[in-house]
Design an enzyme around this catalytic site. Structure first.
Site, PDB file in Angstrom:
ATOM      1  N   CYS A 150      -7.070  15.443 -15.605  1.00 22.27           N
ATOM      2  CA  CYS A 150      -7.671  14.134 -15.863  1.00 22.27           C
ATOM      3  C   CYS A 150      -8.022  13.425 -14.559  1.00 22.27           C
ATOM      4  CB  CYS A 150      -6.735  13.267 -16.710  1.00 22.27           C
ATOM      5  SG  CYS A 150      -5.124  12.967 -15.966  1.00 22.27           S
ATOM      6  N   GLU A 180     -12.769  14.444 -17.026  1.00 22.73           N
ATOM      7  CA  GLU A 180     -11.780  15.404 -17.533  1.00 22.73           C
ATOM      8  C   GLU A 180     -12.354  16.798 -17.278  1.00 22.73           C
ATOM      9  OE1 GLU A 180      -8.074  15.624 -20.054  1.00 22.73           O
ATOM     10  OE2 GLU A 180      -9.180  13.886 -19.323  1.00 22.73           O
TER      11      GLU A 180
END
EC number: 2.1.1.-
Length: 369
Positions: A321, A355
């Site tokens: 992330c 992401e």
């Protein structure tokens, strides 16, 4: 609130350009880029509640100016959340027990059509509140909602029936069911989550041996990957996530997945023989032949000890992330492994958040899946 939908292709292209640049020093192949829906993609949202002379409405705060602004509709959130936002406030307006000192409302929706609504208060919740909340829930059901209602206050949490929703995801033609508990981590972009699961399955297709997963949450990835491996061993520190994972394992009929409640750092110590953990009683780590490891770490990435442990596996599936900590970790990982595949998953359109995923194989495993 309006979305710059016409700008989305350019915004996504810029993210792909930025991620490609970060991965370039590691001889990464071309990115697999997964675009999001351009609206109503987010399955959870939380709002402060503003009280104004008998009226009340959802508000958010501008990140730049810190000024509050009214939110009647929220186009990045699911259609289900938007509908509930309108109906809920209309139903509680004027009800002193339900609105007094109500300061926040959290919504957790699913692709399966269920929604949990958590109402947060700066007051103790009484039996009278519970009675009014039960009546509210019945009215919401009358509108056609499949809803769970939760009240929270300091040292109090009251779930009228339960504090979770049940999600159903169609991954590669198979339905996977997941219990998602309110106020616990779940993937916010449900359709993108499906794309992530399918990409992870494509990477690990025809795998041999066993899988180790660190940071497994409610079993989102490990359950969908279980039939790719002989056995799966997974770790998670959050008690509520572990409980959800155990339920999800059972409801999906998975019989080769073991969850251990411990942190990645603790598991590294156990694997290295630094400490003996009571939580590992009855689990013989030597029975596992884990040649693949899956990691989905927090934004800070992998710590040095875990990074060194991860390098001991033939194949590494890394979901990130934070592309900057990913790139930092790759400086070490690519000393022993090469990137076979990499992907951008646009979980958060219209933001700078990226992401990503990388599939690495040890350098001496040439030509092996």
């Amino acid at each position: 609130m309006t979305l710059p939908i016409h700008q989305y292709p350019a915004l996504l292209a810029k993210k792909a350009e930025n991620l490609t640049a970060l991965l370039a020093p590691f001889n990464a192949p071309e990115l697999d880029v997964f675009a999001s829906d351009t609206s109503h993609f987010r399955l959870r949202a939380e709002f402060r509640v503003w009280h104004d002379n008998g009226d009340l409405y959802h508000i958010m705060f501008d990140q730049a100016t810190k000024q509050r602004y009214r939110v009647d509709q929220f186009p990045i959130a699911s259609q289900l959340i938007n509908r509930m936002m309108t109906v809920l406030l209309a139903e509680i307006k004027g009800n002193e027990l339900l609105t007094r000192k109500l300061f926040q409302i959290d919504y957790l929706s699913t692709l399966s059509g269920q929604i949990a609504v958590s109402m947060l208060y700066h007051k103790s919740l009484t039996e009278e509140w519970i009675e009014q909340a039960k009546l509210l829930k019945q009215r919401l059901i009358g509108y056609g909602f499949d809803v769970q209602l939760i009240g929270r206050a300091t040292k109090q949490k009251i779930a009228l029936d339960c504090d979770y929703v049940e999600e159903a995801l169609n991954v590669d033609g198979q339905i996977y069911r997941y219990r998602q508990v309110e106020n616990s981590f779940t993937q916010p972009n449900g359709k993108m989550n499906i794309k992530m699961l399918e990409w992870a399955r494509a990477c690990t297709a025809n795998s041999k041996g066993d899988l180790l997963e660190l940071y497994c949450g409610n079993g989102n990835f490990s359950i969908a990957l279980a039939n790719q491996f002989r056995k799966v061993l997974a770790t998670e520190i959050s008690k509520s996530s572990v409980e959800s994972a155990q339920y999800n394992i059972a409801v999906n009929g998975v019989d080769n997945l073991q969850i251990i409640r411990m942190s990645a750092e603790e598991f590294t110590e156990a694997m290295n023989g630094v400490r003996v953990f009571y939580r590992l009683r009855g689990i013989d780590l030597k029975q596992y032949d884990c040649n693949t490891i899956f990691v989905d770490p927090p934004r800070v990435g992998l710590d040095q000890a875990t990074l060194e442990m991860v390098q001991g596996y033939e194949k590494i599936l890394y979901i990130s992330c934070n592309p900057h900590t990913l790139a930092d970790n790759l400086k070490q990982l690519t000393q022993t492994h090469r990137i076979e595949r990499c992907a951008l998953f646009d979980q958060f359109p219209y933001t700078e958040h990226i992401e990503s995923g990388v599939w690495l194989i040890r350098n001496n495993q040439v030509g092996e899946k």
